[in-house]
Design an enzyme around this catalytic site. Structure first.
Site, PDB file in Angstrom:
ATOM      1  N   GLU A   1       0.882  -1.176   0.000  1.00  0.00           N
ATOM      2  CA  GLU A   1       0.000   0.000   0.000  1.00  0.00           C
ATOM      3  C   GLU A   1       0.913   1.218   0.000  1.00  0.00           C
ATOM      4  O   GLU A   1       1.540   1.540   1.008  1.00  0.00           O
ATOM      5  CB  GLU A   1      -0.912   0.016   1.225  1.00  0.00           C
ATOM      6  CG  GLU A   1      -1.822   1.241   1.286  1.00  0.00           C
ATOM      7  CD  GLU A   1      -2.593   1.366   2.591  1.00  0.00           C
ATOM      8  OE1 GLU A   1      -2.764   2.510   3.068  1.00  0.00           O
ATOM      9  OE2 GLU A   1      -3.016   0.322   3.132  1.00  0.00           O
TER      10      GLU A   1
ATOM     11  N   ARG B   1       1.356  10.153   0.860  1.00  0.00           N
ATOM     12  CA  ARG B   1       1.928  11.121   1.790  1.00  0.00           C
ATOM     13  C   ARG B   1       3.182  11.770   1.214  1.00  0.00           C
ATOM     14  O   ARG B   1       3.746  12.675   1.816  1.00  0.00           O
ATOM     15  CB  ARG B   1       2.264  10.435   3.123  1.00  0.00           C
ATOM     16  CG  ARG B   1       1.049  10.135   3.983  1.00  0.00           C
ATOM     17  CD  ARG B   1       1.449   9.527   5.299  1.00  0.00           C
ATOM     18  NE  ARG B   1       1.002   8.144   5.413  1.00  0.00           N
ATOM     19  CZ  ARG B   1       1.423   7.312   6.345  1.00  0.00           C
ATOM     20  NH1 ARG B   1       2.334   7.698   7.211  1.00  0.00           N
ATOM     21  NH2 ARG B   1       0.954   6.085   6.388  1.00  0.00           N
TER      22      ARG B   1
ATOM     23  N   THR C   1      -3.781   6.644   1.875  1.00  0.00           N
ATOM     24  CA  THR C   1      -3.909   8.059   2.229  1.00  0.00           C
ATOM     25  C   THR C   1      -4.446   8.868   1.052  1.00  0.00           C
ATOM     26  O   THR C   1      -3.978   9.978   0.761  1.00  0.00           O
ATOM     27  CB  THR C   1      -2.564   8.649   2.721  1.00  0.00           C
ATOM     28  OG1 THR C   1      -1.878   7.681   3.526  1.00  0.00           O
ATOM     29  CG2 THR C   1      -2.814   9.880   3.593  1.00  0.00           C
TER      30      THR C   1
ATOM     31  N   LYS D   1     -11.470  -0.195   6.382  1.00  0.00           N
ATOM     32  CA  LYS D   1     -10.226  -0.055   7.142  1.00  0.00           C
ATOM     33  C   LYS D   1     -10.596   0.406   8.556  1.00  0.00           C
ATOM     34  O   LYS D   1     -11.408   1.324   8.711  1.00  0.00           O
ATOM     35  CB  LYS D   1      -9.337   0.976   6.452  1.00  0.00           C
ATOM     36  CG  LYS D   1      -8.053   1.331   7.182  1.00  0.00           C
ATOM     37  CD  LYS D   1      -7.274   2.353   6.362  1.00  0.00           C
ATOM     38  CE  LYS D   1      -5.987   2.762   7.060  1.00  0.00           C
ATOM     39  NZ  LYS D   1      -5.176   3.669   6.221  1.00  0.00           N
TER      40      LYS D   1
END
Length: 207
Positions: free
Chosen positions: A41, A45, A69, A129
């Site tokens: 993943e 960021r 993210t 999640k």
């Protein structure tokens, strides 16, 4: 989503990676694949995220690659263009979820309380999640949610080698996201052998 669920359940642990240099994606991918963790993943960021995903996808076409993210429609588009298999967001944003659904890409949004689970279910989602896992009550909170809602979870945030077994013991948990086997300093310093050993230990722990 069921196919994604099957893949997540088979892997049990998903490395959550912040990568600063897109060129590092290839040796990093090799360290993951060679040590039994053919998945990643890559989080948005860093500015290198999309190119890192693209490089990893080209070199390792069979890997399961997610974009993490993801906060905006633009990032969704970048991730899809780079070749991701699924999208992960830290929270539940109905706009992002709807956009992913329109684009035909699986999304696993973050939730950590009953209200958010219900909102996600209202949009047809059944794989979520649980984030941030440990600060949100950890295994105890997941047990409470599981008792009420027919959904599957991917806990992330505070999951470690020391507690991952407790999470995976829950029938509702498909896999856990973790960072401990892909520390940023080892990636930055290109210490692929050392990183590979951490990956191997994580794989051995969940088998």
């Amino acid at each position: 989503m069921s196919n994604l669920n099957d893949k997540l359940a088979a892997l049990k642990v998903i490395p959550v990676i912040a990568i600063k240099d897109a060129e590092d994606a290839i040796p990093l991918g090799k360290a993951l694949v060679d040590n039994g963790m053919p998945c990643a993943e890559i989080t948005f960021r860093t500015e290198a995220a999309a190119d890192a995903i693209r490089n990893m996808r080209k070199e390792f076409p069979e890997m399961l690659i997610g974009a993490g993210t993801v906060l905006t429609k633009e990032q969704v588009d970048e991730a899809i263009d780079a070749g991701v298999d699924f999208i992960v967001s830290p929270g539940f944003n109905p706009t992002t979820v709807k956009y992913c659904q329109e684009k035909g890409v699986a999304i696993v949004p973050g939730v950590n309380n009953p209200s958010l689970v219900e909102q996600a279910m209202e949009m047809g989602l059944r794989t979520l999640k649980f984030f941030p896992a440990e600060p949100s009550g950890g295994v105890s909170m997941l047990k409470a949610l599981t008792a009420v809602y027919p959904v599957k979870f991917m806990p992330t945030g505070g999951v470690s080698l020391g507690n991952i077994d407790d999470y995976l013991a829950l029938p509702s948990v498909l896999a856990c996201g973790g960072t401990w086997m892909v520390p940023g300093d080892l990636i930055d310093n290109k210490q692929w052998d050392e990183l590979g050993l951490l990956v191997k230990d994580a794989v051995a722990k969940v088998q």
